[in-house]
Write an enzyme that holds these catalytic residues in place. Sequence first.
Site, PDB file in Angstrom:
ATOM      1  CD  GLU A   1      -0.181  -1.181   3.415  1.00  0.00           C
ATOM      2  OE1 GLU A   1       0.628  -1.757   4.527  1.00  0.00           O
ATOM      3  OE2 GLU A   1      -0.151  -1.962   2.918  1.00  0.00           O
ATOM      4  CG  ASN A   2       4.799   1.755  -1.456  1.00  0.00           C
ATOM      5  OD1 ASN A   2       3.854  -0.131  -1.839  1.00  0.00           O
ATOM      6  ND2 ASN A   2       5.847   0.854  -0.081  1.00  0.00           N
TER       7      ASN A   2
ATOM      8  CD  GLU B   1      -2.689  -3.776  -0.358  1.00  0.00           C
ATOM      9  OE1 GLU B   1      -1.759  -3.316   0.545  1.00  0.00           O
ATOM     10  OE2 GLU B   1      -2.632  -4.899  -0.322  1.00  0.00           O
TER      11      GLU B   1
END
Length: 246
Positions: free
Chosen positions: A139-140, A173
């Site tokens: 999940e950047n 995400e």
Amino acid sequence: ITPFLDRPDVMAKYSTTIIADKEHYPVLLGNGNLVESGPVAGNAKLHYAKYVDPFPKPSYLFALVAGKLVYLEDFFTTMSGRKVTLRIYVREGDIPKCGHAMESLKKSMLWDEQKYGREYDLDIFNIVAVNDFNMGAMENKSLNIFNSKYVLASTETATDADFNAIEGVIAHEYFHNWTGNRVTCRDWFQLTLKEGLTVFRDQEFSADMGSRSVNRISNVLRLRAAQFPQDAGPMAHPPRPDNYIE
């Protein structure tokens, strides 16, 4: 690139400038909004892109992508009327398999607004899907990185389970943008808190998108097959130990 303490409570605002050979690395992606891009003065072979993420985040949410990729583009209008650019970056030839993932992303964004009042907070949201990424999905901030398995699907080869998995993982995400990213952990022992809450959110999303009963049965079967044996085994332990050495 700077050294950084890998702790969720050590956060900073990031401004990232990427400079690369434009023939070998035509796509340059970072966290946050794209504020500048273009050729590098004095060197025709190089180009640059500058991204600014206005929200503090821990180092584990930083990401940088450079390479030869193509993208599928769409747009989402938030509940306050902002237009967000959505892009899914993949390798050449994979664009026709991205449609379901893009629709899943838009459904997730709308559902999070309607269910929790959580509006996306930046101007762009990018997903990168390549075979080489071995963590499933991550999940950047504003730059989610996926293994192709959880993005690419064709009606000619993918099963119903494949389509459901893509919808669920895309949602998971994206939901981390609030449960995990903007509101992050105090320390790594709270990892199960941010993951557990986000799993609850993605399970509720999947239940609303399909059959609540079927999804619940599937989730319980997974718990009984994997989590229960682990918790009953010799490696079982509480998420937060009595003491530890840092």
